[in-house]
Design an enzyme around this catalytic site. Structure first.
Site, PDB file in Angstrom:
ATOM      1  CG  ASP A  60     -41.552 -11.456  12.663  1.00  0.00           C
ATOM      2  OD1 ASP A  60     -40.482 -11.420  13.277  1.00  0.00           O
ATOM      3  OD2 ASP A  60     -42.544 -10.753  12.929  1.00  0.00           O
ATOM      4  CD1 TRP A 197       0.851   3.876  -0.201  1.00  0.00           C
ATOM      5  CD2 TRP A 197       1.117   6.007  -0.825  1.00  0.00           C
ATOM      6  NE1 TRP A 197       2.201   4.132  -0.220  1.00  0.00           N
ATOM      7  CE2 TRP A 197       2.398   5.433  -0.603  1.00  0.00           C
ATOM      8  CE3 TRP A 197       1.039   7.336  -1.219  1.00  0.00           C
ATOM      9  CZ2 TRP A 197       3.585   6.148  -0.768  1.00  0.00           C
ATOM     10  CZ3 TRP A 197       2.222   8.051  -1.388  1.00  0.00           C
ATOM     11  CH2 TRP A 197       3.478   7.458  -1.166  1.00  0.00           C
ATOM     12  CG  ASP A 363      12.208  -1.814  -5.614  1.00  0.00           C
ATOM     13  OD1 ASP A 363      12.778  -2.562  -6.418  1.00  0.00           O
ATOM     14  OD2 ASP A 363      11.258  -1.074  -5.905  1.00  0.00           O
ATOM     15  CE  LYS A 472       8.609  -3.965   2.240  1.00  0.00           C
ATOM     16  NZ  LYS A 472       9.383  -2.735   2.453  1.00  0.00           N
ATOM     17  CD1 TRP A 473       3.775 -10.910  -2.278  1.00  0.00           C
ATOM     18  CD2 TRP A 473       5.094 -12.689  -2.481  1.00  0.00           C
ATOM     19  NE1 TRP A 473       3.347 -11.623  -3.374  1.00  0.00           N
ATOM     20  CE2 TRP A 473       4.139 -12.720  -3.521  1.00  0.00           C
ATOM     21  CE3 TRP A 473       6.041 -13.725  -2.404  1.00  0.00           C
ATOM     22  CZ2 TRP A 473       4.092 -13.751  -4.463  1.00  0.00           C
ATOM     23  CZ3 TRP A 473       5.990 -14.745  -3.350  1.00  0.00           C
ATOM     24  CH2 TRP A 473       5.033 -14.748  -4.358  1.00  0.00           C
ATOM     25  CG  ASP A 474       5.840  -4.052  -1.938  1.00  0.00           C
ATOM     26  OD1 ASP A 474       4.630  -3.825  -1.750  1.00  0.00           O
ATOM     27  OD2 ASP A 474       6.733  -3.205  -1.764  1.00  0.00           O
ATOM     28  CG  MET A 475       0.216  -6.820  -5.229  1.00  0.00           C
ATOM     29  SD  MET A 475      -1.222  -5.737  -5.255  1.00  0.00           S
ATOM     30  CE  MET A 475      -2.263  -6.603  -6.387  1.00  0.00           C
ATOM     31  CG  ASN A 476       4.587  -1.309  -4.464  1.00  0.00           C
ATOM     32  OD1 ASN A 476       4.073  -0.988  -3.400  1.00  0.00           O
ATOM     33  ND2 ASN A 476       5.850  -1.650  -4.559  1.00  0.00           N
ATOM     34  CB  CYS A 522       4.682  -5.133   1.690  1.00  0.00           C
ATOM     35  SG  CYS A 522       4.905  -3.372   1.404  1.00  0.00           S
ATOM     36  CG  ASP A 544       4.856   2.449   1.702  1.00  0.00           C
ATOM     37  OD1 ASP A 544       5.461   1.537   2.289  1.00  0.00           O
ATOM     38  OD2 ASP A 544       4.617   2.421   0.480  1.00  0.00           O
TER      39      ASP A 544
HETATM   40  C1  GLA Z   1       6.469  -0.196  -1.514  1.00  0.00           C
HETATM   41  C2  GLA Z   1       6.715  -0.648  -0.090  1.00  0.00           C
HETATM   42  C3  GLA Z   1       7.941   0.028   0.458  1.00  0.00           C
HETATM   43  C4  GLA Z   1       9.126  -0.288  -0.413  1.00  0.00           C
HETATM   44  C5  GLA Z   1       8.838   0.114  -1.843  1.00  0.00           C
HETATM   45  C6  GLA Z   1       9.926  -0.349  -2.776  1.00  0.00           C
HETATM   46  O1  GLA Z   1       6.106   1.134  -1.562  1.00  0.00           O
HETATM   47  O2  GLA Z   1       5.602  -0.405   0.693  1.00  0.00           O
HETATM   48  O3  GLA Z   1       8.169  -0.372   1.788  1.00  0.00           O
HETATM   49  O4  GLA Z   1       9.402  -1.668  -0.339  1.00  0.00           O
HETATM   50  O5  GLA Z   1       7.613  -0.440  -2.304  1.00  0.00           O
HETATM   51  O6  GLA Z   1       9.687   0.007  -4.080  1.00  0.00           O
END
Ligand code: GLA
Length: 725
Positions: A60, A197, A363, A472-476, A522, A544
């Site tokens: 090859d 989501w 929250d 709980k460390w979120d990022m939405n 999260c 969620d």
């Molecule tokens: C996101 C998280 C939820 C909750 C909300 C709060 O949607 O996934 O579990 O914490 O934020 O605003």
């Protein structure tokens, strides 16, 4: 020795000597010089077969031309007639992306070099791993490429990352430098985890096709849409049999995985960062994230189990890695933003009464936040809601015998916040363009050192102010107008990756300052469920969508690449808030028990019978959580294929089994469906909690009949303990 260097055949044989072999070969290209190829990956083979393999490939390689497109370059580049996806486009001084990487040398080391600033599969001892580093170079631009392969012998897996260094005299611009490229002979089904989501990680298996398939995210997060994971399977590979190759990135940002099958029956995989245009000045280096490469000849389930062990024991770190995870009660779906100290303490009292271990305040505790329209960035307690602050609340919760946990969304900034008014340029934005809000919020520019320092200080000072034992460390939301006020125009293309590097610095700093806090990540539920986040935080809020029926598919799909010990799973109220379904408490409990268990409903609104049932659930969980968190997980029946779902947890010595069986809806005159059990000692007897005995061989060959309770959404969990051989 897991790295064999065979000078006669000019090959490198990476192997754990039992499960897999991965073979690289140096070839002589008449025009270009020495090039590097990956000629095999699959079940372990002996060195003896290499001459034969090389003979086959020599043909090859020698006959390589632009039409056959066969050579399996280990790190394919653009511009020289390999028209399949390249692992890198590198543009030099002349503006051209033609790149020729020639082999320069190699090095074998015990242990594993750490990719600086990035999450990775780690070792605790150099004896756990061996690393092969192969150096290549593009003479014209001076771009040096070091391919770094580590064999994790006991994990039976391989990891790969790449370091690119500009040893030339002019800027080289890199476009999406990949972490790994893999070549396989034959066509493969592609399996990946797609969603959105509240419907994350559905399993999709696609027949092979000619052309390129792309799994990617350009959102600045690994995303709800395409998890950074791809498996390639033979057409006849099943859950338990056949070849299965899994590739997963240890990274949480924008990513890209490409699979192409060509007309000659070769499949190429390339994967790594996305949205990354990086200017590499002379003397500078770029380190790619790491790719986990997992081969199993025991089907999809075999691959999953290898990922589970690797992620649970060598990606997740720290104090909580091996600790039983606390049963928590989270107030989000119980109160949303509408709470005060009395309400929370009311819930906490009931939580203590039923035997829960942790109360999480979600929250709404800071700034003026009574809805999702303000205050992100202002991490100061709202004393109107919580007089005496977080310190006092935590104390009161502790007095009830519970730990206390708190929600943050530190990467975000609300336009209506003190932080935004003080620093309007701290968010991602592009001058003279609108700043697109999602959930009425913008994203902090984590590529900036001053922003990183602010986040570290703001979060740390809250954590220092009270006895907070869980975060709980979120990022939405995802990126829009992904620009930085700090980067010059010609470096704006670096923002996506620089954001991640900044975030990882912050996570490293905060998690090392507070090593005994249990962190759960999260991102609008499971929008950043990836091995990168799991390196800093050993568990992730899976979705969620808390409806137990829907959770069957979400948790089952997630288990393809990630261990149950990484999944947050809560019992929520009925009618369920996402879909309106009513299911029994028993069913909801059974589904949530397979992850890190919690309740997310107003305990003060429940009857004493319900609270008693919860007490029993918690006793059961405490008794079995070692097994669910550290046992070997096997999928038995798929919610994507039928109305029955089943999975099991087995102790490593096969002494104990927990079989979890679920039926979505009842059927009149249903067939008797036995669930065949895996991972049993076929020479032993097992006993269930009612004292009934089963022989291991019968469990394996015939299985268990679930005997579901009457009605829709019913379930049964059977605990089996080995009694005698
Ligand atoms: C996101 C998280 C939820 C909750 C909300 C709060 O949607 O996934 O579990 O914490 O934020 O605003």
């Amino acid at each position: 020795m897991p790295v064999y260097v065979l000078s006669k055949s000019q090959t490198f044989h990476l192997t754990d000597n039992s499960h897999f072999s991965y073979i690289l070969k140096i070839a002589e290209d008449p025009a270009a010089g020495k090039t590097l190829h990956q000629i095999y990956w699959g079940a372990a083979v002996s060195d003896g077969c290499l001459d034969y393999l090389c003979d086959e490939y020599q043909m090859d390689l020698a006959s390589f031309d632009a039409f056959t497109q066969v050579p399996p370059f280990a790190y394919p580049t653009s511009g020289r007639g390999d028209y399949r996806p390249a692992a890198i486009r590198a543009v030099g001084e002349d503006g051209n992306d033609c790149t020729l990487l020639t082999y320069q040398g190699y090095e074998v080391r015990a242990g594993k070099p750490v990719p600086a600033g990035l999450p990775h599969v780690y070792t605790e001892d150099d004896a756990e791993a061996n690393t092969l580093i192969i150096r290549m170079k593009d003479e014209k631009t001076g771009l040096a490429v070091a391919l770094c392969y580590t064999v994790h012998e006991k994990l039976h897996t391989l990891t790969q990352s790449v370091r690119l260094e500009n040893n030339g005299t002019h800027t080289v611009t890199l476009y999406n430098p990949a972490s790994a490229s893999v070549s396989l002979r034959g066509g493969y089904d592609m399996l990946h985890l797609q969603g959105a989501w509240i419907k994350e990680r559905s399993i999709e298996r696609i027949q092979p096709m000619h052309g390129i398939r792309e799994i990617s995210s350009n959102r600045g997060a690994s995303s709800h849409q395409h998890n950074p994971f791809v498996a390639l399977l033979r057409a006849d590979t099943t859950e338990f049999t056949g070849d299965c190759y899994g590739m997963a990135l240890v990274y949480s940002g924008s990513h890209r995985m490409l699979v192409e099958q060509n007309a000659f029956g070769y499949t190429r995989f390339v994967g790594g960062v996305n949205e990354c245009t990086w200017k590499l000045e002379p003397g500078d280096a770029f380190q790619t994230p790491e790719m986990m490469l997992v081969y199993s000849d025991a089907g999809l389930n075999g691959m999953s189990q290898l990922f589970h062990t690797m992620i649970r024991t060598r990606v997740c770190r720290g104090f909580w890695r091996d600790q039983p995870r606390p049963v928590l009660v989270n107030n989000w779906e119980a109160t949303y933003f509408d709470f005060n100290t009395d309400k929370l303490l009311g819930i906490a009292q009931k939580a203590a009464q039923i035997g829960a271990e942790l109360l999480v305040l979600d929250d709404g505790w800071f700034g003026k936040r009574n809805s999702d329209n303000c205050s992100l960035g202002d991490w100061v307690v709202n004393e109107e809601k919580l007089p005496g602050g977080i310190g006092l609340l935590a104390e009161k919760v502790n007095e009830l015998g519970l730990k206390f946990g708190l929600w943050f969304e530190p990467e975000m900034i609300s336009p209506d916040s003190g932080l935004y008014r003080a620093h309007p340029d701290w968010c991602l934005h592009v001058p003279d363009r609108p700043r697109s809000e999602r959930r009425q919020q913008l994203i902090l520019d984590m590529s900036r050192k001053d922003v990183q320092d602010y986040v570290i200080d703001a979060v740390s000072s809250v954590l220092d102010s009270a006895n907070i034992e869980y975060v709980k460390w979120d990022m939405n939301r995802n990126f829009t107008e992904a620009g930085s006020a700090m980067l010059p125009a010609d470096r704006q293309g670096e923002l996506h990756h620089r954001y991640m590097l900044g975030l990882y610095r912050v996570l490293e700093e905060i998690t090392s300052r507070f090593p005994e806090i249990l962190f759960e990540s999260c991102s609008g539920g499971g929008g950043r469920f990836d091995a990168g986040m799991l390196y800093y935080m050993p568990q992730t809020w899976t979705s969620d969508d808390s409806d137990a029926v829907e959770r069957l598919s979400i948790q089952y799909g997630t288990s393809v690449a990630y261990p149950p010990a990484a999944m947050g799973a809560h019992v929520s109220a009925v009618p369920n808030h996402q879909v309106g379904r009513v299911t029994s408490l028993a069913f909801r409990g059974h589904v949530a028990m397979s992850g890190n268990f919690g309740y997310e409903l107003d305990l003060t609104a429940l009857s004493s019978e319900e609270l008693d049932e919860m007490k029993e659930q918690i006793l059961f969980i405490k008794k079995h959580r070692r097994l669910t968190q550290q046992g070997r997980f096997t999928r038995l029946a798929s919610p994507f294929e039928g109305y029955i779902t089943a999975w099991q947890f087995a102790s490593v010595d096969q002494d104990e089994l927990l079989v979890c069986m679920f039926r979505r809806y009842a059927k009149a005159g249903a067939e008797n469906e036995f669930i065949r059990i895996r991972d049993v000692d076929v020479n032993a007897w097992y006993e269930d909690e009612d004292g009934k005995h089963y022989h291991g061989s019968a469990l394996k060959q015939i299985g268990l009949l679930p005997h579901f309770p009457f009605g829709d959404a019913s379930s049964r969990i059977v605990h089996l303990r080995k009694v005698k051989n």
